[in-house]
Design a protein around this motif. Structure first.
Motif, mmCIF file in Angstrom:
data_model
loop_
_atom_site.group_PDB
_atom_site.id
_atom_site.type_symbol
_atom_site.label_atom_id
_atom_site.label_comp_id
_atom_site.label_asym_id
_atom_site.label_seq_id
_atom_site.Cartn_x
_atom_site.Cartn_y
_atom_site.Cartn_z
ATOM 1 N N ALA A 82 21.654 -31.821 -20.900
ATOM 2 C CA ALA A 82 20.477 -31.007 -21.184
ATOM 3 C C ALA A 82 20.768 -29.758 -22.023
ATOM 4 N N PRO A 83 21.861 -28.998 -21.736
ATOM 5 C CA PRO A 83 22.087 -27.771 -22.515
ATOM 6 C C PRO A 83 22.961 -27.942 -23.751
ATOM 7 N N LEU A 84 23.260 -29.187 -24.143
ATOM 8 C CA LEU A 84 24.241 -29.404 -25.209
ATOM 9 C C LEU A 84 23.629 -29.479 -26.600
ATOM 10 N N GLY A 85 22.310 -29.431 -26.694
ATOM 11 C CA GLY A 85 21.663 -29.509 -27.997
ATOM 12 C C GLY A 85 22.114 -28.416 -28.948
ATOM 13 N N ARG A 86 22.553 -27.289 -28.409
ATOM 14 C CA ARG A 86 22.988 -26.168 -29.259
ATOM 15 C C ARG A 86 24.227 -26.511 -30.083
ATOM 16 N N PHE A 87 24.944 -27.546 -29.691
ATOM 17 C CA PHE A 87 26.176 -27.902 -30.389
ATOM 18 C C PHE A 87 25.969 -28.982 -31.460
ATOM 19 N N VAL A 88 24.759 -29.491 -31.583
ATOM 20 C CA VAL A 88 24.513 -30.529 -32.585
ATOM 21 C C VAL A 88 24.671 -29.931 -33.976
ATOM 22 N N ALA A 89 25.622 -30.468 -34.736
ATOM 23 C CA ALA A 89 25.908 -29.990 -36.089
ATOM 24 C C ALA A 89 26.728 -31.047 -36.804
ATOM 25 N N ASP A 90 26.758 -30.965 -38.124
ATOM 26 C CA ASP A 90 27.517 -31.948 -38.900
ATOM 27 C C ASP A 90 28.997 -31.944 -38.552
ATOM 28 N N GLU A 91 29.522 -30.775 -38.172
ATOM 29 C CA GLU A 91 30.957 -30.669 -37.901
ATOM 30 C C GLU A 91 31.322 -31.022 -36.468
ATOM 31 N N THR A 92 30.357 -31.435 -35.640
ATOM 32 C CA THR A 92 30.610 -31.725 -34.227
ATOM 33 C C THR A 92 30.283 -33.178 -33.904
ATOM 34 N N VAL A 93 31.215 -33.849 -33.230
ATOM 35 C CA VAL A 93 30.977 -35.208 -32.766
ATOM 36 C C VAL A 93 30.998 -35.202 -31.244
ATOM 37 N N PHE A 94 30.063 -35.923 -30.654
ATOM 38 C CA PHE A 94 29.989 -36.065 -29.202
ATOM 39 C C PHE A 94 30.668 -37.374 -28.818
ATOM 40 N N LEU A 95 31.665 -37.283 -27.962
ATOM 41 C CA LEU A 95 32.437 -38.446 -27.514
ATOM 42 C C LEU A 95 32.175 -38.651 -26.028
ATOM 43 N N SER A 96 31.544 -39.766 -25.675
ATOM 44 C CA SER A 96 31.192 -40.039 -24.279
ATOM 45 C C SER A 96 32.070 -41.138 -23.703
ATOM 46 N N ILE A 97 32.536 -40.911 -22.468
ATOM 47 C CA ILE A 97 33.283 -41.960 -21.754
ATOM 48 C C ILE A 97 32.507 -42.417 -20.523
ATOM 49 N N ALA A 98 31.204 -42.175 -20.513
ATOM 50 C CA ALA A 98 30.360 -42.543 -19.374
ATOM 51 C C ALA A 98 29.953 -44.011 -19.473
ATOM 52 N N ALA A 99 30.301 -44.780 -18.474
ATOM 53 C CA ALA A 99 29.966 -46.207 -18.462
ATOM 54 C C ALA A 99 28.449 -46.405 -18.441
ATOM 55 N N GLY A 100 27.992 -47.361 -19.225
ATOM 56 C CA GLY A 100 26.590 -47.742 -19.180
ATOM 57 C C GLY A 100 25.637 -46.867 -19.968
#
Length: 272
Positions: A82-100
């Motif tokens: 929920a609070p991570l929208g502030r980090f959305v930018a071209d220089e940032t990649v979100f890497l998830s290891i959450a199953a499903g």
């Protein structure tokens, strides 16, 4: 990485990854950890330079991470993201290891422009022998994908795929796979007891045999089928056992095919 790494969640898998990164030389002062539970942080509280905060609000506004790694349980992901929208930018990649949790889930929360990589590690990552498959969305650059691969290799092998549809089968084979191997140890040990071995001895033989065979397979260039043949003398004891395990129908292949299909189907249901 050009910017710092932001780790969301420092439980068993997140902690194993952080340990691997630090061991391999990632600068501690380039790591921010968001973890509300002090018990989960262990020795990392003593690592000079690692910045630890209980929630995302504690990360300064001027921190622009190169990678935001999501290592929380799937059932708590809604709250974590929920609070991570502030980090959305071209220089940032979100890497998830959450199953499903599919790429579409993250895009729905972070926006279609967010750069997202979905990964499926397994529990041998805790000892640096994991295997992780990972897949990007269309927004991820080649450099960002390479960075994610390098981070995942800190806990074992990593392989990039280009079809997210394969992730359910990946989950069934490698994600759930360690449980199958542990069950093999259980059943071998129980069978040894049934054949007359003391329980402690049978458990030790079964555990060491599976571990040793796995290491031999890892180091060998031969396919598993050839390694099996190498152990099997015609008309010998191994051949007698394999005649049961490889019986058609009803042998180990049929059973594992059914089991992995069940896990694949369940993965699709959970993602749906």
């Amino acid at each position: 990485m050009a910017g710092p790494l932001l780790l969301i969640g420092c439980g068993k898998m997140g902690g194993a990854m952080l340990d691997g990164w630090l061991t391999r030389g990632l600068a501690a002062n380039g790591v921010w950890v968001v973890e509300p539970y002090a018990d989960a942080l262990g020795r990392f509280q003593e690592v000079e330079g690692v910045s630890i905060v209980p929630d995302v609000a504690g990360v300064p506004d001027d921190v622009v991470p190169s990678v935001v790694l999501l290592a929380v349980k799937p059932q708590t992901m809604d709250e974590a993201i929920a609070p991570l929208g502030r980090f959305v930018a071209d220089e940032t990649v979100f890497l998830s290891i959450a199953a499903g949790k599919a790429i579409s889930y993250f895009e729905s929360h972070l926006g279609a422009s967010a750069r997202i990589v979905r990964a499926m590690p397994n529990t041998p990552a805790a000892v640096g022998r994991g295997i992780t498959a990972y897949v990007p969305n269309d927004s991820v650059s080649a450099d960002q994908l390479d960075a994610c691969g390098s981070l995942l290799e800190a806990i074992g092998e990593a392989v990039a795929i280009d079809d997210e549809g394969l992730m359910d089968a990946v989950t069934a084979v490698s994600g759930s796979g360690p449980a199958y191997v542990f069950h093999l140890i259980e059943t071998m040990a129980a069978a040894g007891v049934a054949a007359g071995l003391p329980e402690d001895l049978s458990a030790k033989l079964a555990r060491a045999t599976v571990a040793g065979a796995g290491e031999l397979a890892r180091q060998s260039n031969d396919p598993a089928a050839q390694l099996r043949i190498n152990v099997t003398s015609p008309g010998g004891t191994t051949a007698a056992a394999l005649a049961v395990l490889m019986a058609d129908p009803g042998g180990m292949q049929a059973l594992l095919t059914e089991a992995i299909q069940a896990a694949t189907d369940r993965s699709r249901e959970l993602a749906g």
